[in-house]
Design a protein around this motif. Structure first.
Motif, PDB file in Angstrom:
ATOM      1  N   ALA A 101     -71.532 -71.893 -35.541  1.00 25.15           N
ATOM      2  CA  ALA A 101     -70.847 -70.760 -34.938  1.00 25.15           C
ATOM      3  C   ALA A 101     -71.834 -69.746 -34.388  1.00 25.15           C
ATOM      4  O   ALA A 101     -72.885 -69.498 -34.994  1.00 25.15           O
ATOM      5  CB  ALA A 101     -69.937 -70.088 -35.970  1.00 25.15           C
ATOM      6  N   ALA A 102     -71.478 -69.146 -33.248  1.00 27.42           N
ATOM      7  CA  ALA A 102     -72.329 -68.107 -32.664  1.00 27.42           C
ATOM      8  C   ALA A 102     -72.332 -66.851 -33.514  1.00 27.42           C
ATOM      9  O   ALA A 102     -73.303 -66.093 -33.520  1.00 27.42           O
ATOM     10  CB  ALA A 102     -71.855 -67.780 -31.252  1.00 27.42           C
ATOM     11  N   ALA A 122     -71.625 -78.186 -44.133  1.00 25.71           N
ATOM     12  CA  ALA A 122     -72.779 -77.297 -43.948  1.00 25.71           C
ATOM     13  C   ALA A 122     -72.436 -76.245 -42.903  1.00 25.71           C
ATOM     14  O   ALA A 122     -71.939 -76.576 -41.822  1.00 25.71           O
ATOM     15  CB  ALA A 122     -73.997 -78.106 -43.511  1.00 25.71           C
ATOM     16  N   VAL A 123     -72.695 -74.987 -43.213  1.00 26.67           N
ATOM     17  CA  VAL A 123     -72.320 -73.874 -42.336  1.00 26.67           C
ATOM     18  C   VAL A 123     -73.563 -73.306 -41.655  1.00 26.67           C
ATOM     19  O   VAL A 123     -74.537 -72.938 -42.332  1.00 26.67           O
ATOM     20  CB  VAL A 123     -71.595 -72.773 -43.132  1.00 26.67           C
ATOM     21  CG1 VAL A 123     -71.284 -71.577 -42.231  1.00 26.67           C
ATOM     22  CG2 VAL A 123     -70.308 -73.328 -43.750  1.00 26.67           C
ATOM     23  N   HIS A 124     -73.513 -73.236 -40.333  1.00 22.34           N
ATOM     24  CA  HIS A 124     -74.608 -72.657 -39.545  1.00 22.34           C
ATOM     25  C   HIS A 124     -74.032 -71.469 -38.774  1.00 22.34           C
ATOM     26  O   HIS A 124     -73.333 -71.661 -37.773  1.00 22.34           O
ATOM     27  CB  HIS A 124     -75.188 -73.689 -38.577  1.00 22.34           C
ATOM     28  CG  HIS A 124     -75.711 -74.927 -39.236  1.00 22.34           C
ATOM     29  ND1 HIS A 124     -77.042 -75.107 -39.514  1.00 22.34           N
ATOM     30  CD2 HIS A 124     -75.075 -76.048 -39.670  1.00 22.34           C
ATOM     31  CE1 HIS A 124     -77.211 -76.284 -40.082  1.00 22.34           C
ATOM     32  NE2 HIS A 124     -76.024 -76.877 -40.198  1.00 22.34           N
ATOM     33  N   ALA A 156     -75.635 -68.849 -34.833  1.00 20.46           N
ATOM     34  CA  ALA A 156     -76.403 -69.924 -34.197  1.00 20.46           C
ATOM     35  C   ALA A 156     -75.741 -70.271 -32.862  1.00 20.46           C
ATOM     36  O   ALA A 156     -74.903 -71.175 -32.784  1.00 20.46           O
ATOM     37  CB  ALA A 156     -76.476 -71.149 -35.107  1.00 20.46           C
ATOM     38  N   THR A 157     -76.085 -69.544 -31.824  1.00 22.23           N
ATOM     39  CA  THR A 157     -75.535 -69.812 -30.495  1.00 22.23           C
ATOM     40  C   THR A 157     -76.150 -71.085 -29.935  1.00 22.23           C
ATOM     41  O   THR A 157     -77.374 -71.241 -29.924  1.00 22.23           O
ATOM     42  CB  THR A 157     -75.823 -68.637 -29.554  1.00 22.23           C
ATOM     43  OG1 THR A 157     -75.224 -67.446 -30.091  1.00 22.23           O
ATOM     44  CG2 THR A 157     -75.270 -68.898 -28.167  1.00 22.23           C
ATOM     45  N   VAL A 158     -75.316 -71.995 -29.487  1.00 20.60           N
ATOM     46  CA  VAL A 158     -75.808 -73.269 -28.946  1.00 20.60           C
ATOM     47  C   VAL A 158     -76.400 -73.036 -27.556  1.00 20.60           C
ATOM     48  O   VAL A 158     -75.763 -72.472 -26.675  1.00 20.60           O
ATOM     49  CB  VAL A 158     -74.685 -74.309 -28.879  1.00 20.60           C
ATOM     50  CG1 VAL A 158     -75.184 -75.601 -28.236  1.00 20.60           C
ATOM     51  CG2 VAL A 158     -74.135 -74.597 -30.275  1.00 20.60           C
ATOM     52  N   THR A 159     -77.636 -73.480 -27.380  1.00 20.96           N
ATOM     53  CA  THR A 159     -78.315 -73.332 -26.089  1.00 20.96           C
ATOM     54  C   THR A 159     -78.440 -74.656 -25.342  1.00 20.96           C
ATOM     55  O   THR A 159     -78.683 -74.664 -24.141  1.00 20.96           O
ATOM     56  CB  THR A 159     -79.715 -72.733 -26.280  1.00 20.96           C
ATOM     57  OG1 THR A 159     -80.470 -73.587 -27.174  1.00 20.96           O
ATOM     58  CG2 THR A 159     -79.627 -71.334 -26.895  1.00 20.96           C
ATOM     59  N   GLU A 160     -78.270 -75.764 -26.058  1.00 15.94           N
ATOM     60  CA  GLU A 160     -78.322 -77.086 -25.427  1.00 15.94           C
ATOM     61  C   GLU A 160     -77.726 -78.117 -26.363  1.00 15.94           C
ATOM     62  O   GLU A 160     -77.847 -78.014 -27.594  1.00 15.94           O
ATOM     63  CB  GLU A 160     -79.768 -77.476 -25.096  1.00 15.94           C
ATOM     64  CG  GLU A 160     -79.890 -78.784 -24.320  1.00 15.94           C
ATOM     65  CD  GLU A 160     -81.329 -79.160 -23.996  1.00 15.94           C
ATOM     66  OE1 GLU A 160     -81.543 -80.221 -23.367  1.00 15.94           O
ATOM     67  OE2 GLU A 160     -82.245 -78.385 -24.364  1.00 15.94           O
ATOM     68  N   VAL A 161     -77.052 -79.107 -25.769  1.00 21.98           N
ATOM     69  CA  VAL A 161     -76.545 -80.246 -26.524  1.00 21.98           C
ATOM     70  C   VAL A 161     -77.320 -81.478 -26.089  1.00 21.98           C
ATOM     71  O   VAL A 161     -77.469 -81.735 -24.887  1.00 21.98           O
ATOM     72  CB  VAL A 161     -75.038 -80.463 -26.300  1.00 21.98           C
ATOM     73  CG1 VAL A 161     -74.531 -81.618 -27.154  1.00 21.98           C
ATOM     74  CG2 VAL A 161     -74.253 -79.199 -26.604  1.00 21.98           C
ATOM     75  N   ARG A 193     -79.446 -77.675 -29.949  1.00 20.37           N
ATOM     76  CA  ARG A 193     -80.481 -76.656 -30.018  1.00 20.37           C
ATOM     77  C   ARG A 193     -79.776 -75.313 -30.029  1.00 20.37           C
ATOM     78  O   ARG A 193     -78.911 -75.047 -29.184  1.00 20.37           O
ATOM     79  CB  ARG A 193     -81.443 -76.773 -28.842  1.00 20.37           C
ATOM     80  CG  ARG A 193     -82.291 -78.050 -28.889  1.00 20.37           C
ATOM     81  CD  ARG A 193     -83.161 -78.222 -27.671  1.00 20.37           C
ATOM     82  NE  ARG A 193     -83.922 -79.469 -27.749  1.00 20.37           N
ATOM     83  CZ  ARG A 193     -84.541 -80.033 -26.718  1.00 20.37           C
ATOM     84  NH1 ARG A 193     -84.489 -79.463 -25.519  1.00 20.37           N
ATOM     85  NH2 ARG A 193     -85.199 -81.167 -26.877  1.00 20.37           N
ATOM     86  N   THR A 194     -80.115 -74.477 -30.995  1.00 20.90           N
ATOM     87  CA  THR A 194     -79.439 -73.199 -31.145  1.00 20.90           C
ATOM     88  C   THR A 194     -80.456 -72.083 -31.298  1.00 20.90           C
ATOM     89  O   THR A 194     -81.654 -72.329 -31.512  1.00 20.90           O
ATOM     90  CB  THR A 194     -78.517 -73.185 -32.385  1.00 20.90           C
ATOM     91  OG1 THR A 194     -79.290 -72.955 -33.569  1.00 20.90           O
ATOM     92  CG2 THR A 194     -77.757 -74.493 -32.532  1.00 20.90           C
ATOM     93  N   THR A 195     -79.970 -70.857 -31.211  1.00 14.87           N
ATOM     94  CA  THR A 195     -80.847 -69.691 -31.379  1.00 14.87           C
ATOM     95  C   THR A 195     -81.372 -69.578 -32.804  1.00 14.87           C
ATOM     96  O   THR A 195     -82.321 -68.830 -33.053  1.00 14.87           O
ATOM     97  CB  THR A 195     -80.094 -68.415 -31.014  1.00 14.87           C
ATOM     98  OG1 THR A 195     -78.871 -68.344 -31.779  1.00 14.87           O
ATOM     99  CG2 THR A 195     -79.763 -68.379 -29.522  1.00 14.87           C
ATOM    100  N   ALA A 196     -80.774 -70.322 -33.734  1.00 14.21           N
ATOM    101  CA  ALA A 196     -81.238 -70.305 -35.122  1.00 14.21           C
ATOM    102  C   ALA A 196     -82.008 -71.565 -35.488  1.00 14.21           C
ATOM    103  O   ALA A 196     -82.349 -71.780 -36.649  1.00 14.21           O
ATOM    104  CB  ALA A 196     -80.048 -70.142 -36.076  1.00 14.21           C
ATOM    105  N   GLY A 197     -82.287 -72.419 -34.477  1.00 11.00           N
ATOM    106  CA  GLY A 197     -83.033 -73.642 -34.741  1.00 11.00           C
ATOM    107  C   GLY A 197     -82.199 -74.875 -34.449  1.00 11.00           C
ATOM    108  O   GLY A 197     -81.003 -74.797 -34.163  1.00 11.00           O
ATOM    109  N   PRO A 198     -82.816 -76.051 -34.513  1.00 10.14           N
ATOM    110  CA  PRO A 198     -82.112 -77.293 -34.189  1.00 10.14           C
ATOM    111  C   PRO A 198     -81.117 -77.695 -35.276  1.00 10.14           C
ATOM    112  O   PRO A 198     -81.294 -77.375 -36.452  1.00 10.14           O
ATOM    113  CB  PRO A 198     -83.243 -78.319 -34.074  1.00 10.14           C
ATOM    114  CG  PRO A 198     -84.330 -77.771 -34.951  1.00 10.14           C
ATOM    115  CD  PRO A 198     -84.245 -76.280 -34.844  1.00 10.14           C
TER     116      PRO A 198
END
Length: 361
Positions: free
Chosen positions: A173-174, A199-201, A204-209, A215-220
């Motif tokens: 989730a962003a 598992a909850v992330h 974490a805004t998704v920047t690429e699939v 790939r997210t702003t909080a890591g892969p």
């Protein structure tokens, strides 16, 4: 079929057979002849798509059966263009339909937000059958990522984790997962996710699939299968036709749900920006689409002339087959502290879903 279709009296054409469109067609079809344009043979029971993705869905009623007893002609086609000045709709089979009154109820679709790789490597929630097939055809259980921390993402993540315990399920989730709910509601959602091993992330805004994850702003985030439930956008046909729309592309309507720029076109459901005094602009969803459709059906049948009215009472979530959440809300959809959880929440949610289907029969 000939290149044009007309009916005696006022020609009413309804585009879309979701909760809004079908209920509008059925209401108007009590006394008027209605042409219903939708490519589906069966009801797309959208609020149960999470069950279908998990392999627990079933075939929903045929539109022909739901329209029985009404003066409704169902054309299995897709509207591709509206000509408001000419009072015509062009369909994908080449047919041109004339209308006196048009009901635009084409709803919404997955919004990809231009995220690189999302269209190529993620599977939208509308294609629940595709998700089900990919899980079944996998050589062995893997990792599944659900993108979206709202109601749709939560329902998908919990349903998939419960139905397929061999898979590792992640929810990405962003912002905060279940962030719109009350503290009690969010706490219960988190307990269920923990119980099911999801598992909850968060943040974490998704920047690429990519083919192997996100790939997210909080890591892969690794994933063998990605399901996209991040957000929806209105069908673009209203904006393309030149109807007045808001910044999101939702058609602006008056208190009788008529387009502000083209009052012979009613726009209802997710495609409309409906503002109710004391409540605000209604959110997308079955809870608002169905009442709008029923209202327009009565309006076109001459059974009401009053403005559309609505108020919120609750939001509900399925959390797998054994749990649920009923979140009470104020009239403007803001959260009250009261929630029902567990079996009580599940039963109320099941009752609401059953009532939706009954209302369409």
């Amino acid at each position: 079929m000939s290149s044009s279709t007309s009916t005696t009296g006022r020609r009413i054409v309804v585009l879309g057979a979701g909760y809004a469109g079908l209920s509008a067609a059925k209401g108007a079809g009590r006394h008027r002849t209605v042409t219903l344009v939708a490519p589906e043979e069966r009801l797309l029971h959208r609020i149960r798509q999470h069950e279908a993705a998990a392999g627990r869905g079933r075939d929903w009623p045929a539109l022909g059966d739901l329209a029985r007893g009404r003066r409704i002609e169902h054309l299995r086609a897709r509207a591709v263009e509206i000509d408001p000045d000419g009072h015509k709709v062009l369909l994908d089979d080449g047919t041109t339909l004339g209308y006196d009154t048009l009901v635009h109820a084409l709803g919404s679709r997955t919004a990809w937000h231009g995220v690189p790789g999302a269209v190529e490597h993620a599977h939208p929630v509308e294609r629940a059958a595709e998700v089900r097939r990919l899980i079944r055809e996998a050589d062995h259980p893997g990792t599944l990522a659900v993108v979206g921390g709202g109601a749709t993402g939560i329902e998908l993540a919990t349903e998939l984790a419960e139905a397929h315990p061999g898979w590792t399920v992640r929810i990405v989730a962003a912002g905060q997962v279940g962030g719109i709910y009350s503290p009690k509601g969010r706490a219960h959602i988190r307990r269920v996710l923990d119980r099911l091993g999801v598992a909850v992330h968060e943040d974490a805004t998704v920047t690429e699939v990519t083919p192997d994850g996100l790939r997210t702003t909080a890591g892969p985030v690794e994933a063998d299968l990605t399901v996209w439930a991040a957000s929806m956008e209105p069908h673009p046909l209203a904006a393309e036709a030149g109807l007045a729309v808001d910044g999101r592309g939702r058609a602006l309507v008056d208190d009788h749900l008529r387009s502000l720029s083209h009052p012979d076109i009613h726009v209802i459901g997710d495609a409309a920006a409906v503002t109710v005094p004391g409540v605000g602009t209604l959110r997308m969803g079955c809870a608002t689409a169905l009442p709008q459709g029923r209202y327009v059906g009565r309006l076109l049948a001459g059974r009401t002339s009053k403005p559309f009215s609505f108020r919120y009472t609750a939001q509900c979530l399925s959390l797998g087959r054994r749990d649920g959440l009923l979140q009470l809300v104020h009239a403007d959809d803001s959260m009250k502290p009261t929630v029902l959880t567990g079996t009580a929440g599940r039963l109320v949610k099941a009752g609401i879903v059953g009532a939706v289907l009954s209302a369409l029969k």
